[in-house]
Design a protein around this motif. Sequence first.
Motif, mmCIF file in Angstrom:
data_model
loop_
_atom_site.group_PDB
_atom_site.id
_atom_site.type_symbol
_atom_site.label_atom_id
_atom_site.label_comp_id
_atom_site.label_asym_id
_atom_site.label_seq_id
_atom_site.Cartn_x
_atom_site.Cartn_y
_atom_site.Cartn_z
ATOM 1 N N ILE A 1 0.855 -1.180 0.000
ATOM 2 C CA ILE A 1 0.000 0.000 0.000
ATOM 3 C C ILE A 1 0.889 1.228 0.000
ATOM 4 C CG2 ILE A 1 -1.760 1.291 1.273
ATOM 5 C CD1 ILE A 1 -2.672 -1.332 2.491
ATOM 6 N N ASP A 2 0.714 2.110 -0.983
ATOM 7 C CA ASP A 2 1.561 3.283 -1.094
ATOM 8 C C ASP A 2 1.358 4.219 0.088
ATOM 9 O OD1 ASP A 2 2.871 2.771 -3.626
ATOM 10 O OD2 ASP A 2 0.912 3.001 -4.538
ATOM 11 N N GLY A 3 2.385 5.027 0.376
ATOM 12 C CA GLY A 3 2.442 5.821 1.584
ATOM 13 C C GLY A 3 1.230 6.670 1.895
ATOM 14 N N SER A 4 0.690 7.361 0.905
ATOM 15 C CA SER A 4 -0.386 8.304 1.188
ATOM 16 C C SER A 4 -1.677 7.622 1.612
ATOM 17 C CB SER A 4 -0.649 9.191 -0.039
ATOM 18 O OG SER A 4 -1.084 8.417 -1.120
ATOM 19 N N THR A 5 -1.800 6.321 1.381
ATOM 20 C CA THR A 5 -3.024 5.625 1.780
ATOM 21 C C THR A 5 -2.986 5.147 3.229
ATOM 22 O OG1 THR A 5 -2.148 3.571 0.857
ATOM 23 C CG2 THR A 5 -3.624 4.849 -0.543
ATOM 24 N N ALA A 6 -1.831 5.238 3.888
ATOM 25 C CA ALA A 6 -1.749 4.846 5.297
ATOM 26 C C ALA A 6 -2.636 5.748 6.147
ATOM 27 C CB ALA A 6 -0.308 4.907 5.782
ATOM 28 N N SER A 7 -2.591 7.046 5.864
ATOM 29 C CA SER A 7 -3.441 7.993 6.590
ATOM 30 C C SER A 7 -4.911 7.718 6.302
ATOM 31 C CB SER A 7 -3.081 9.429 6.197
ATOM 32 O OG SER A 7 -3.930 10.359 6.850
ATOM 33 N N LEU A 8 -5.207 7.352 5.061
ATOM 34 C CA LEU A 8 -6.593 7.043 4.699
ATOM 35 C C LEU A 8 -7.108 5.858 5.505
ATOM 36 C CD1 LEU A 8 -9.100 7.424 2.956
ATOM 37 C CD2 LEU A 8 -7.985 6.088 1.154
ATOM 38 N N LEU A 9 -6.276 4.827 5.655
ATOM 39 C CA LEU A 9 -6.671 3.665 6.454
ATOM 40 C C LEU A 9 -6.940 4.063 7.902
ATOM 41 C CD1 LEU A 9 -4.271 0.841 5.214
ATOM 42 C CD2 LEU A 9 -6.752 0.917 4.946
ATOM 43 N N ASP A 10 -6.069 4.926 8.441
ATOM 44 C CA ASP A 10 -6.258 5.385 9.818
ATOM 45 C C ASP A 10 -7.586 6.114 9.988
ATOM 46 O OD1 ASP A 10 -3.851 4.346 10.662
ATOM 47 O OD2 ASP A 10 -2.744 6.217 10.367
ATOM 48 N N ASN A 11 -7.903 6.971 9.039
ATOM 49 C CA ASN A 11 -9.135 7.752 9.156
ATOM 50 C C ASN A 11 -10.385 6.925 8.842
ATOM 51 O OD1 ASN A 11 -8.166 10.331 10.036
ATOM 52 N ND2 ASN A 11 -7.229 10.579 8.017
ATOM 53 N N VAL B 1 -13.839 13.782 10.669
ATOM 54 C CA VAL B 1 -13.111 12.649 10.108
ATOM 55 C C VAL B 1 -13.390 12.507 8.615
ATOM 56 C CG1 VAL B 1 -14.839 10.833 10.554
ATOM 57 C CG2 VAL B 1 -12.401 10.256 10.526
ATOM 58 N N MET B 2 -14.595 12.872 8.174
ATOM 59 C CA MET B 2 -14.886 12.840 6.738
ATOM 60 C C MET B 2 -14.007 13.841 5.994
ATOM 61 S SD MET B 2 -16.973 10.510 5.730
ATOM 62 C CE MET B 2 -17.316 11.177 4.090
ATOM 63 N N GLY B 3 -13.750 15.007 6.614
ATOM 64 C CA GLY B 3 -12.858 15.984 5.997
ATOM 65 C C GLY B 3 -11.458 15.421 5.817
ATOM 66 N N LYS B 4 -10.998 14.665 6.805
ATOM 67 C CA LYS B 4 -9.673 14.048 6.712
ATOM 68 C C LYS B 4 -9.653 12.958 5.647
ATOM 69 C CE LYS B 4 -8.457 15.020 11.536
ATOM 70 N NZ LYS B 4 -8.160 14.452 12.868
ATOM 71 N N ILE B 5 -10.733 12.190 5.565
ATOM 72 C CA ILE B 5 -10.823 11.138 4.540
ATOM 73 C C ILE B 5 -10.798 11.750 3.143
ATOM 74 C CG2 ILE B 5 -12.403 9.440 3.516
ATOM 75 C CD1 ILE B 5 -13.212 8.712 6.431
ATOM 76 N N VAL B 6 -11.562 12.817 2.950
ATOM 77 C CA VAL B 6 -11.599 13.494 1.649
ATOM 78 C C VAL B 6 -10.216 14.054 1.306
ATOM 79 C CG1 VAL B 6 -12.493 15.527 0.437
ATOM 80 C CG2 VAL B 6 -14.064 13.995 1.628
ATOM 81 N N ALA B 7 -9.531 14.637 2.292
ATOM 82 C CA ALA B 7 -8.175 15.145 2.049
ATOM 83 C C ALA B 7 -7.231 14.008 1.664
ATOM 84 C CB ALA B 7 -7.661 15.865 3.293
ATOM 85 N N ASP B 8 -7.366 12.877 2.332
ATOM 86 C CA ASP B 8 -6.529 11.710 2.015
ATOM 87 C C ASP B 8 -6.807 11.210 0.596
ATOM 88 O OD1 ASP B 8 -5.299 11.672 4.500
ATOM 89 O OD2 ASP B 8 -6.771 10.295 5.371
ATOM 90 N N ILE B 9 -8.076 11.163 0.232
ATOM 91 C CA ILE B 9 -8.436 10.708 -1.118
ATOM 92 C C ILE B 9 -7.851 11.652 -2.166
ATOM 93 C CG2 ILE B 9 -10.329 10.351 -2.742
ATOM 94 C CD1 ILE B 9 -12.044 9.428 -0.371
ATOM 95 N N ASN B 10 -7.976 12.951 -1.933
ATOM 96 C CA ASN B 10 -7.417 13.930 -2.870
ATOM 97 C C ASN B 10 -5.920 13.745 -3.036
ATOM 98 O OD1 ASN B 10 -9.360 15.737 -4.056
ATOM 99 N ND2 ASN B 10 -9.795 16.532 -2.021
ATOM 100 N N THR B 11 -5.214 13.575 -1.913
ATOM 101 C CA THR B 11 -3.762 13.388 -1.957
ATOM 102 C C THR B 11 -3.397 12.105 -2.696
ATOM 103 O OG1 THR B 11 -3.459 14.564 0.138
ATOM 104 C CG2 THR B 11 -1.675 13.119 -0.574
ATOM 105 N N ALA B 12 -4.100 11.019 -2.374
ATOM 106 C CA ALA B 12 -3.796 9.726 -3.006
ATOM 107 C C ALA B 12 -4.070 9.750 -4.509
ATOM 108 C CB ALA B 12 -4.607 8.627 -2.327
ATOM 109 N N MET B 13 -5.138 10.466 -4.893
ATOM 110 C CA MET B 13 -5.435 10.563 -6.326
ATOM 111 C C MET B 13 -4.394 11.404 -7.058
ATOM 112 S SD MET B 13 -9.610 10.867 -6.363
ATOM 113 C CE MET B 13 -9.719 10.769 -8.160
#
Length: 210
Positions: free
Chosen positions: A55-65, A193-205
């Motif tokens: 799993i690439d680095g930026s998705t680790a935060s997504l998993l946490d959130n 937490v949804m705001g953090k998830i959306v930020a994570d998705i944006n970063t990962a994309m």
Amino acid sequence: MATEGFRQYLLLWSVDYWNLEVMADGIFRSRDIGLRAQKKILSRMATKNIAKTFIDGSTASLLDNLYRLCKLHTNNKTKAEKIIKNIIKIVIKIGVLHRNNQFSDDELSQIQTFKKKFQNTQLSIISFYEVDYSFDLPYLQKSITESRESLKLVVNRHLTEKSLLRIDEVFDFFVDAHLLDTAFKPDSPYREVMGKIVADINTAMETGDI
């Protein structure tokens, strides 16, 4: 455990566990046995640290959130951990299959279809979060369901029934109407937490990680 040491452990474990299994045609196939061993042991050891290999680095935060969202919604730490652990197991097994060139041309084509459908789901989540009162439950549920169906077309031939049930458990959780309705309310208790998830998705994309 160092990478090389971990690889050696996988090799030794595979030989010991499968007891130098001989295939039906009488030929020992170390590749087949090694692949089965990797899927099994990595699944058993599924943690975010092991998952970083696949799993690439930026998705680790997504998993946490996502874990935080699951825990908030269920008020059940064990349930939340199971959902995230299932995601990690699925990603690991698909990663092992891909790295060992196990997918047919048709399955590789279906992977591209899944990516498009999953990207559409992600874009919908971002839009519904950022634009108040734009949330469309049937549309998002349909998008999530289509992503599930497309993913299963990729892995049906390769994964056990137990693994396929894990996929269903994950998608069933995130397609739940009560979860989605609550998450996308402007005054949602999950807003932070949804705001953090959306930020994570944006970063990962942006980085191409998902």
